[in-house]
Structure formats: structure tokens, C-alpha cells
Scaffold this active site. Structure first.
Site, short mmCIF file in Angstrom:
data_model
loop_
_atom_site.label_atom_id
_atom_site.label_comp_id
_atom_site.label_asym_id
_atom_site.label_seq_id
_atom_site.Cartn_x
_atom_site.Cartn_y
_atom_site.Cartn_z
N CYS A 105 0.83 -1.21 0.00
CA CYS A 105 0.00 0.00 0.00
C CYS A 105 0.86 1.26 0.00
O CYS A 105 0.54 2.25 -0.66
CB CYS A 105 -0.91 0.02 1.23
SG CYS A 105 -2.07 -1.35 1.28
N THR A 106 1.96 1.22 0.75
CA THR A 106 2.84 2.40 0.82
C THR A 106 3.38 2.73 -0.58
O THR A 106 3.39 3.89 -1.00
CB THR A 106 4.01 2.12 1.80
OG1 THR A 106 3.44 1.80 3.08
CG2 THR A 106 4.92 3.32 1.94
#
Ligand code: BEZ
Length: 210
Positions: free
Chosen positions: A45-46
Site C-alpha cells: 500500500c505504501t
């Protein structure tokens, strides 16, 4: 029933990192991308959110607003934003919804209980100026999405909306396009005075309109 192409994108109000929004008002008659990610402070996600921040000028160029979502609270999004900037080199420059009560996740079917009963999957909804859903995508938590592909699809959707053309397999901006079968040869002559190539009566290839 799951949301389908052509359905109106359901409206909602939500708290985001950029304030409270009414979704339909926020879309404001333009194009929009609503996408979910499973969880803050997770590796894939980052990288995804950093990439969307980097591509923001490309979305802007196309008149597309982007908004992210997870079931994490706004405070968590704000803390995580520092890590995104530090590790991906791009600060968040679009709103993230804090959907702790899963109101939006449930409305859009972003929780797939047989994959994970608490976290959102990687859903994408592209919404047109008529507020209708033009594209849906669902990826599992373990696979980061390709946002260049999303821009390619948006280019195709916008071309189709403006001209009566479709785009062939692996089409890229500037490549030849296809005259849709619902356009007769007679009408095609008016729309494409420069002509086209007929490979089969149903397969007519033409230069991408400007
Ligand atoms: C990730 O973003 O790396 C991730 C999030 C949820 C589950 C698994 C991976």
C-alpha cells in the site's frame, strides 16, 4: 448485488484527510477514481499511494480526481503519510477516506469476506462525468496495481466518450483505433474523412482522432 459497469456510483458523505466530502459534489461533473487499499503502514500500500501521488499531474491533465480509502482512521492516514513521503519521495496530494465504520467500503463492495473479513481489497472504480461507473478492478492485497495501466484505460474511456471509437488490445496513446460496429460506413465517411482500413467488415482500423 455488486456494482456493475453503467450503474450510478452511489453517493456518500465521508471524512477525508482533506475534510468532509459529499462524493457527488466532490466529483463535480468530471471524471473520478475511487480506490481502496487494505491497510495503512503496510508495504505494498505504501508503494501504491506513493505512485498515485507521483502520477497526480497525469490524472490532473486528464481532468480526473483521485480519492483513496481504507478502514483505518484519519489519524492513522496522517501518520502514515509521513512514511509515504519519506520512502516513496512523494507526499500525499489527494484525499484519503477514513472509513472506520465501513460505510463506503460496504456501499461499494470493497470488503470480500472470503479473502479477508475486516480489510478492504484493492478495488478501483473509474467514474465518468455522468456519475456512471466506467471501470471496476479488484486486486488481492498481495499484488500492487499498475497505475500506468489505469491511465491507459482512462485514455481509452475518454477517447470512446468523445469519438465513436474503441481501442484494440495493448493500445497505447497515439496508436490506431477501431471504428465501433454501431457506426455505419456511411457515417464513418463523415467522421473519418481521411479514410480507414477495412480488415473485415466488422474490423475497421483508423488513426487515433486528435
Ligand atoms: C500490503 O500493502 O503490503 C498488504 C496489506 C494487507 C495485507 C497484505 C499486504
Amino acid at each position: 448485488m455488486a456494482l456493475q459497469l453503467g450503474d450510478e456510483a452511489p453517493n456518500f458523505t465521508a471524512e477525508t484527510t482533506e475534510g468532509t466530502i459529499d462524493f457527488h459534489k466532490w466529483i463535480d461533473g468530471g471524471w473520478a477514481v475511487l480506490f481502496s487499499h487494505p491497510k495503512d503502514f503496510t508495504p505494498v500500500c505504501t508503494t501504491e499511494l506513493g505512485r498515485v501521488a507521483a502520477l497526480k499531474p497525469e490524472f490532473d491533465k486528464r481532468g480526473v480526481k483521485v480519492i483513496g480509502l481504507s478502514v483505518d482512521p484519519l489519524g492513522s492516514h496522517a501518520e502514515w503519510a509521513k512514511d509515504i513521503k519519506e520512502t516513496q519521495g512523494h507526499a500525499l496530494n489527494f484525499p484519503l477516506i477514513g472509513d472506520g465504520d465501513r460505510k463506503v467500503s460496504n456501499l461499494y463492495g470493497m470488503i470480500h469476506p472470503n479473502a479477508n473479513d475486516t480489510l478492504t481489497v484493492r478495488s478501483v472504480f473509474v467514474i465518468g462525468p455522468d456519475k456512471k461507473i466506467k471501470l471496476t478492478l479488484t486486486y488481492p492485497a498481495s499484488t500492487g496495481r499498475n497505475f500506468d495501466e489505469l491511465l491507459r484505460v482512462i485514455d481509452s474511456l475518454q477517447l470512446t466518450a468523445k469519438h465513436k471509437v474503441a481501442t484494440p488490445v495493448d493500445w497505447q496513446q497515439g496508436g490506431d483505433v477501431i471504428i465501433v460496429p454501431s457506426v455505419s460506413d456511411e457515417d464513418a465517411k463523415k467522421q473519418f474523412p481521411g479514410g480507414w482500413k477495412t480488415l473485415k467488415p466488422y474490423l475497421r482500423v483508423v488513426q487515433q482522432p486528435k
